[in-house]
Design an enzyme around this catalytic site. Structure first.
Site, PDB file in Angstrom:
ATOM      1  N   HIS A 138       0.769  -1.159   0.006  1.00 33.03           N
ATOM      2  CA  HIS A 138       0.179  -0.222   0.235  1.00 33.03           C
ATOM      3  C   HIS A 138       1.113   1.868  -0.369  1.00 33.03           C
ATOM      4  CE1 HIS A 138      -3.180   3.030   1.251  1.00 33.03           C
ATOM      5  NE2 HIS A 138      -2.273   3.321   2.022  1.00 33.03           N
ATOM      6  N   ASP A 171       5.931  21.943 -26.320  1.00 32.44           N
ATOM      7  CA  ASP A 171       6.083  20.326 -25.732  1.00 32.44           C
ATOM      8  C   ASP A 171       7.828  20.131 -24.747  1.00 32.44           C
ATOM      9  OD1 ASP A 171       5.474  18.047 -24.898  1.00 32.44           O
ATOM     10  OD2 ASP A 171       5.551  16.939 -27.267  1.00 32.44           O
ATOM     11  N   TRP A 214       8.028   0.173   3.780  1.00 33.80           N
ATOM     12  CA  TRP A 214       8.244   1.457   2.512  1.00 33.80           C
ATOM     13  C   TRP A 214       9.616   2.182   2.831  1.00 33.80           C
ATOM     14  CZ3 TRP A 214       8.580   6.689   0.911  1.00 33.80           C
ATOM     15  CH2 TRP A 214       8.780   8.106   1.977  1.00 33.80           C
ATOM     16  N   SER A 219      13.349   6.507 -13.193  1.00 33.01           N
ATOM     17  CA  SER A 219      11.561   7.448 -14.016  1.00 33.01           C
ATOM     18  C   SER A 219      11.768   8.756 -13.621  1.00 33.01           C
ATOM     19  CB  SER A 219      10.602   6.249 -13.852  1.00 33.01           C
ATOM     20  OG  SER A 219       9.922   7.659 -14.219  1.00 33.01           O
ATOM     21  N   SER A 220      11.707   9.061 -12.273  1.00 35.48           N
ATOM     22  CA  SER A 220      12.235  10.182 -11.867  1.00 35.48           C
ATOM     23  C   SER A 220      12.969  11.339 -12.470  1.00 35.48           C
ATOM     24  CB  SER A 220      11.535   9.927 -10.170  1.00 35.48           C
ATOM     25  OG  SER A 220      10.065   9.257  -9.550  1.00 35.48           O
ATOM     26  N   HIS A 246      12.357  12.138   3.769  1.00 34.40           N
ATOM     27  CA  HIS A 246      11.697  13.292   4.207  1.00 34.40           C
ATOM     28  C   HIS A 246      11.846  14.223   3.285  1.00 34.40           C
ATOM     29  CE1 HIS A 246       9.513  15.820   7.391  1.00 34.40           C
ATOM     30  NE2 HIS A 246      10.345  16.556   6.268  1.00 34.40           N
ATOM     31  N   GLU A 269      10.708  13.209   0.246  1.00 34.08           N
ATOM     32  CA  GLU A 269      10.151  13.079  -0.224  1.00 34.08           C
ATOM     33  C   GLU A 269       8.774  13.771  -0.342  1.00 34.08           C
ATOM     34  OE1 GLU A 269      10.127  10.872  -2.922  1.00 34.08           O
ATOM     35  OE2 GLU A 269       7.844  10.320  -3.025  1.00 34.08           O
ATOM     36  N   TYR A 310       7.911  16.105   1.093  1.00 37.76           N
ATOM     37  CA  TYR A 310       7.295  17.727  -0.337  1.00 37.76           C
ATOM     38  C   TYR A 310       7.401  17.288  -1.796  1.00 37.76           C
ATOM     39  CZ  TYR A 310       8.579  19.221   4.361  1.00 37.76           C
ATOM     40  OH  TYR A 310       8.219  19.286   5.631  1.00 37.76           O
ATOM     41  N   SER A 336      -2.954  26.827  -5.119  1.00 44.46           N
ATOM     42  CA  SER A 336      -2.701  28.048  -5.678  1.00 44.46           C
ATOM     43  C   SER A 336      -4.025  28.424  -6.614  1.00 44.46           C
ATOM     44  CB  SER A 336      -1.745  28.519  -5.603  1.00 44.46           C
ATOM     45  OG  SER A 336      -0.961  28.177  -4.724  1.00 44.46           O
ATOM     46  N   HIS A 338      14.266  13.499  12.772  1.00 43.57           N
ATOM     47  CA  HIS A 338      13.036  13.739  13.394  1.00 43.57           C
ATOM     48  C   HIS A 338      12.444  12.604  12.613  1.00 43.57           C
ATOM     49  CE1 HIS A 338      10.641  16.029   9.792  1.00 43.57           C
ATOM     50  NE2 HIS A 338      10.481  14.458   9.942  1.00 43.57           N
ATOM     51  N   HIS A 339      12.390  12.062  12.358  1.00 44.42           N
ATOM     52  CA  HIS A 339      11.936  10.091  12.542  1.00 44.42           C
ATOM     53  C   HIS A 339      12.981   9.456  12.564  1.00 44.42           C
ATOM     54  CE1 HIS A 339       9.525  11.338   8.471  1.00 44.42           C
ATOM     55  NE2 HIS A 339      10.133  12.189   8.365  1.00 44.42           N
ATOM     56  N   THR A 394       5.376  27.088   5.885  1.00 43.64           N
ATOM     57  CA  THR A 394       3.684  25.958   5.313  1.00 43.64           C
ATOM     58  C   THR A 394       3.348  26.946   6.002  1.00 43.64           C
ATOM     59  OG1 THR A 394       4.891  24.107   5.949  1.00 43.64           O
ATOM     60  CG2 THR A 394       3.441  24.461   5.782  1.00 43.64           C
ATOM     61  N   LYS A 401       2.222  29.578   3.722  1.00 43.67           N
ATOM     62  CA  LYS A 401       1.124  29.487   2.312  1.00 43.67           C
ATOM     63  C   LYS A 401      -0.097  29.522   2.310  1.00 43.67           C
ATOM     64  CE  LYS A 401       2.824  26.762  -0.791  1.00 43.67           C
ATOM     65  NZ  LYS A 401       3.168  28.382  -1.551  1.00 43.67           N
ATOM     66  N   ARG A 446       1.267   1.056  15.478  1.00 45.58           N
ATOM     67  CA  ARG A 446       1.497   0.258  14.002  1.00 45.58           C
ATOM     68  C   ARG A 446       1.761  -1.033  13.822  1.00 45.58           C
ATOM     69  NH1 ARG A 446       5.008   4.331  11.066  1.00 45.58           N
ATOM     70  NH2 ARG A 446       4.128   4.459   9.065  1.00 45.58           N
TER      71      ARG A 446
END
Lengths: 520, 173
Positions: free
Chosen positions: A45, A75, A129, A158-159, A242, A244, A246, A257, A291-292, A317, A320, A439
Site C-alpha cells: 500500500h 512540448d 515502505w 523514471s523520476s 523526508h 519525498e 515534499y 494556488s 526527526h523520524h 508552510t 502558504k 502501528r
C-alpha cells in the site's frame, strides 16, 4: 497515460488499504493467514501509493500536461525521454506486484500445481515502505525484497529522467517574456519538486543498492558484526524520505494556488512569498530528516537541532496557508467541486501540520513514535493532502483535458463522501495513537476496538466515494457536454485557458508573448 | 501524402542570380543563457556536495555515484537542448526559386530548391494532430519549421504565401 497509470496504481493501493482496514475492523486475525501478510499489505500500500499513484499523477501527469502549456512551450524538451520515464513505471509496478507472490520472510507456495500445498505464510516483502535493515536483509531471505528494491530502482530512474526533462523544459523553453517571477505557481512547484528529486533520489538509490549488495553479495554496510551500521540505512532512507514528503505535496501546493485564485476571482495573494515559501520548504526539507529517528539513540544536542529545524518548516508552510486564506478574503467566491477539494486540502493539511508540529518535539515523539498518531499525522499531510489536491486538479483541469464538463452533482457527492470518509478513517487514529496503539500490527487488544471499527467504516465510505469518482468520469464521457475553452470564467488566467479544450498536441494558436507585469 | 517523398539535398535545381524578394530565418527559441545553465549546474553541484558532506563516510561513494549520474544527466540534457537550439532554417524567396537552407546543429547543411512558379505552401493543421508546414511542388514535398510552435508555423505560412505571390509578380509571369 500517467493519469491512467496513477488510477490503476490508486485502485491497487486502495484495495490493499481496504484489506488492511477490514483486518483491523475487529481484534484478532480475520482475513489474513498471519501477521506477515498484513505487513506485506501495508508495504505494498505504502510503496504503490507513493511511487505509483501520487507521484505519477501530480508530478508526471499534471506536470507533463500543464507545465509546458503554462510556460508557453510547444512540448517537453525531450519527448522521447518522457516516454522512457513513463514506461519505466509500469515495469517497476510489475516488479513490485511480483514481489507479493514470491518468497519473502519464509516459505511461499501459491498452490498453482497442487492447491493442497498452498502456503502463503512467507510470501511477499513485509518490510514497510521504509525497508529498514536488518528486517529487509536477514529478516527477509527470499527474493521478494530484491524485486521490491529493483522496482524502486526503476521508479527512481523514471523520476530522475522526468526531473531532468522538467528542469530543462522550464528553464530553457519558456515563451519570450515568461520570466521566473511571472511563471505560474504550479510550474514553480514542479521545478522545485524536480530539484528535490534530483538531489534526494541518488541517496535512495545508493541506500537500496547497498541493501541489495548486503543481501546478495556479502557486503556488510548495514550489519554491525561486519563493521557496518544498521542506523546508517535509517539516516540514508530518511535523507531521501523526508524530501519525498515534499516531493509528493509540493505540486499539490502549486495546483491548489491556481484553483483557489480562480474560484476567488482574485490573483493569488503574495505570489513571490508563495513561490519562495516552496523554495524554503524544499531547502529546509533536506536538513530535518532525523526527526523520524528520535528514538534511535541520537544525542540530546542532535535532537535539539532537529526539533528546531523541523519547527522552522512551519514558517513557510504557514505563509502558504495564510496566503491561500488571504486570497479568498474579499474574493468573489464560488464553490464548484475543484474549490471544495482545494478547501478540503487546506483543512486536512492544516490538521496534519498541527499534529506535525507536536511530533516535531522529541519529547512528545518519544511517546507517540510508531503509534497510530503518526499514521494519522502523515496520512493527513502527505496522503490526504496530496489526494485532495489531486482531485482538485482533476476536476479543475478535466474540462481542459477532455473537452467535456463533468457532472457537478456527482463531483460534489464524491467530495463529501471522500471528505467524511477520510476524516472518519484517520481522525480516530489520533485517539488510538494517544492511547498507545502501535502501528504495523495486525492484532490489538479489545480496548482499541471501538475507534478501529469507526476507522474501518470510514475506509469503506471513502471507497464508495472512489466509486462515485469513476462514475463521474463515465458520466462525463457518456454525456459529452462541451466544456468550452474556459469554463471557469474570468478567474482562470493561466495560459492553458487560452487554448482549445482539449488542447492540440502542439500547443499555441497564437505565440504567447508575456509582456504583462502581472504574475500568473 | 501517399507516394510523395521528401526532397533530398541532391535534387537541386539551377541556382538563380536574382536577389531574394524575402528571406526568413527560423530558429528554436531558448530562454536560458549558457551562463544561466552553468549557474544552475554549479548551484546543484554545490548543494549535492553539501549534502554529501553530511553523509557518513561509508555511504559517500554510492551516494556520490548516484548524484554524479543525476547531475551529469542534467548537464547532458542542457547541452543537448542548447545544441538542438542551434539548428536554423533559412527560406529565401526569389523570383525563380524558393531556396531552403537547413543548417544542422553540427554545422552541416542541406539546401533544397523549388520553382517559385509552381511551389505551394501547405499548412496541415488537423485537430488532435501536430500541424505541419510543407512546401510542395510536382510530386515532391519538404517539411519545414518542425521546431516551431503551430502559431509560428501559421505566421510563417502566411508570410511565405505573400512573399511567393510577390516574387511571381516581380518575375512578370
Amino acid at each position: 497515460m500517467y493519469l491512467i497509470f496513477a488510477m490503476i496504481g490508486g485502485i491497487v493501493g486502495g484495495l490493499l488499504s481496504v484489506g488492511i482496514r477490514l483486518e483491523l475492523k475487529e481484534p484478532g486475525l480475520q482475513y489474513f493467514a498471519n501477521p506477515h501478510m498484513f505487513n506485506v499489505f501495508t508495504t505494498g500500500h505504502g510503496l504503490i501509493m507513493v511511487f505509483f499513484m501520487i507521484m505519477p499523477s501530480l508530478f508526471g501527469g499534471f506536470g507533463n500536461w500543464f507545465a509546458p502549456l503554462m510556460i508557453g512551450a510547444p512540448d517537453m524538451a525531450f519527448p522521447r525521454m518522457n516516454n522512457i520515464s513513463f514506461w519505466l513505471l509500469p515495469s517497476a509496478l510489475l516488479l513490485l506486484l511480483i514481489s507479493l507472490f514470491v518468497p519473502g520472510a519464509g516459505a511461499c507456495d501459491l498452490g498453482l500445481l497442487d492447491p493442497a500445498s498452498r502456503d502463503l505464510s512467507g510470501c511477499g516483502a513485509g518490510i514497510g515502505w521504509t525497508a529498514y535493515a536488518p528486517l529487509s536483509t536477514t529478516g527477509h531471505p527470499g527474493p521478494a525484497v530484491d524485486f521490491a528494491i529493483l522496482s524502486l530502482h526503476l521508479a527512481g530512474a523514471s523520476s530522475i529522467l522526468s526531473s531532468i526533462n522538467f528542469i530543462t523544459t522550464i528553464f530553457n523553453m519558456r515563451a519570450p517574456g515568461m520570466t521566473l517571477h511571472k511563471m505560474p505557481l504550479f510550474c514553480w512547484s514542479i521545478l522545485i519538486t524536480a530539484f528535490l528529486l534530483l538531489l534526494s533520489l541518488p541517496v535512495l538509490a545508493g541506500a537500496i543498492t547497498m541493501l541489495l549488495t548486503d543481501r546478495n553479495f556479502g557486503t556488510t554496510f548495514f550489519t554491525a558484526s561486519g563493521g557496518g551500521d544498521p542506523l546508517l540505512f535509517q539516516h540514508l532512507f530518511w535523507f531521501f524520505g523526508h524530501p519525498e514528503v515534499y516531493i509528493i505535496i509540493l505540486p499539490g501546493f502549486g495546483l491548489v494556488s491556481h484553483v483557489i485564485a480562480t474560484f476567488s476571482r482574485k490573483p493569488i495573494f503574495g505570489y513571490l512569498g508563495m513561490a519562495y515559501a516552496m523554495v524554503a520548504i524544499g531547502v529546509v526539507g533536506f536538513v530535518v530528516w532525523a526527526h523520524h529517528m528520535y528514538t534511535a539513540g541520537l544525542s540530546v544536542n542532535v535532537q535539539a537541532y532537529f526539533v528546531f529545524a523541523t519547527m522552522v518548516i512551519a514558517v513557510p508552510t504557514g505563509v502558504k496557508i495564510f496566503s491561500w486564506i488571504a486570497t479568498m478574503w474579499g474574493g468573489s467566491l464560488r464553490f464548484p467541486t475543484p474549490m471544495l477539494f482545494a478547501l478540503g486540502f487546506v483543512f486536512l493539511f492544516t490538521v496534519g501540520g498541527v499534529t506535525g508540529v507536536m511530533l516535531a518535539n522529541a519529547g512528545v515523539d518519544r511517546v507517540l513514535h510508531d503509534t497510530y498518531y503518526v499514521v494519522a499525522h502523515f496520512h493527513y499531510t502527505m496522503s490526504l493532502g496530496a489526494l485532495f489536491t489531486l482531485f482538485a486538479g482533476w476536476y479543475y483541469w478535466f474540462p481542459k483535458m477532455s473537452g467535456y464538463m463533468y457532472n457537478e452533482a456527482l463531483g460534489k457527492l464524491h467530495f463529501w463522501l471522500t471528505f467524511l470518509g477520510v476524516n472518519l478513517t484517520f481522525f480516530p487514529q489520533h485517539f488510538l495513537g494517544l492511547a498507545g496503539m502501535p502501528r504495523r500490527y495486525a492484532d490489538y487488544p479489545d480496548a482499541f476496538a471501538g475507534w478501529n471499527l469507526v476507522s474501518s467504516y470510514g475506509s469503506l465510505l471513502s471507497s464508495v466515494g472512489t466509486l462515485v469518482f469513476f462514475l463521474g468520469i463515465a458520466a462525463a464521457f457518456a454525456r459529452k457536454q462541451p466544456a468550452g475553452d474556459n469554463p471557469w470564467g474570468a478567474g482562470a488566467t493561466t495560459l492553458e485557458w487560452t487554448l482549445s479544450s482539449p488542447p492540440p498536441f502542439h500547443c499555441f494558436e497564437t505565440l504567447p508573448k508575456i509582456s504583462d507585469d502581472r504574475h500568473h | 501524402m501517399t507516394g510523395i517523398t521528401d526532397v533530398r539535398a541532391g535534387d537541386l535545381g539551377p541556382v538563380e542570380a536574382d536577389p531574394p524578394v524575402e528571406r526568413f530565418v527560423l530558429w528554436p527559441h531558448r530562454s536560458l543563457t549558457t551562463c544561466g545553465m552553468i549557474a544552475i549546474l554549479a548551484l546543484l553541484s554545490t548543494a549535492a556536495a553539501a549534502l554529501l558532506l553530511q553523509a557518513p563516510a561509508l555511504a559517500r561513494l554510492p551516494v556520490a555515484a548516484g548524484a554524479a549520474v543525476a547531475i551529469g544527466g542534467l548537464a547532458a540534457a542542457f547541452w543537448c537542448n542548447k545544441r538542438a537550439g542551434r539548428r536554423t532554417e533559412t527560406v529565401e524567396v526569389r523570383p525563380d526559386v524558393v531556396r531552403i537552407l537547413r543548417v544542422w546543429p553540427g554545422g552541416t547543411s542541406d539546401s533544397y530548391d523549388f520553382a517559385t512558379a509552381w511551389v505551394r505552401v501547405e499548412l496541415v493543421d488537423t485537430y488532435h494532430t501536430a500541424s505541419t508546414l510543407r512546401l510542395r511542388e510536382r510530386g515532391r514535398s519538404l517539411r519545414i519549421g518542425e521546431f516551431l510552435s503551430p502559431a509560428e508555423r501559421t505566421e510563417l505560412a502566411t508570410a511565405m504565401r505573400r512573399a511567393i505571390a510577390s516574387a511571381r509578380g516581380t518575375r512578370g509571369v
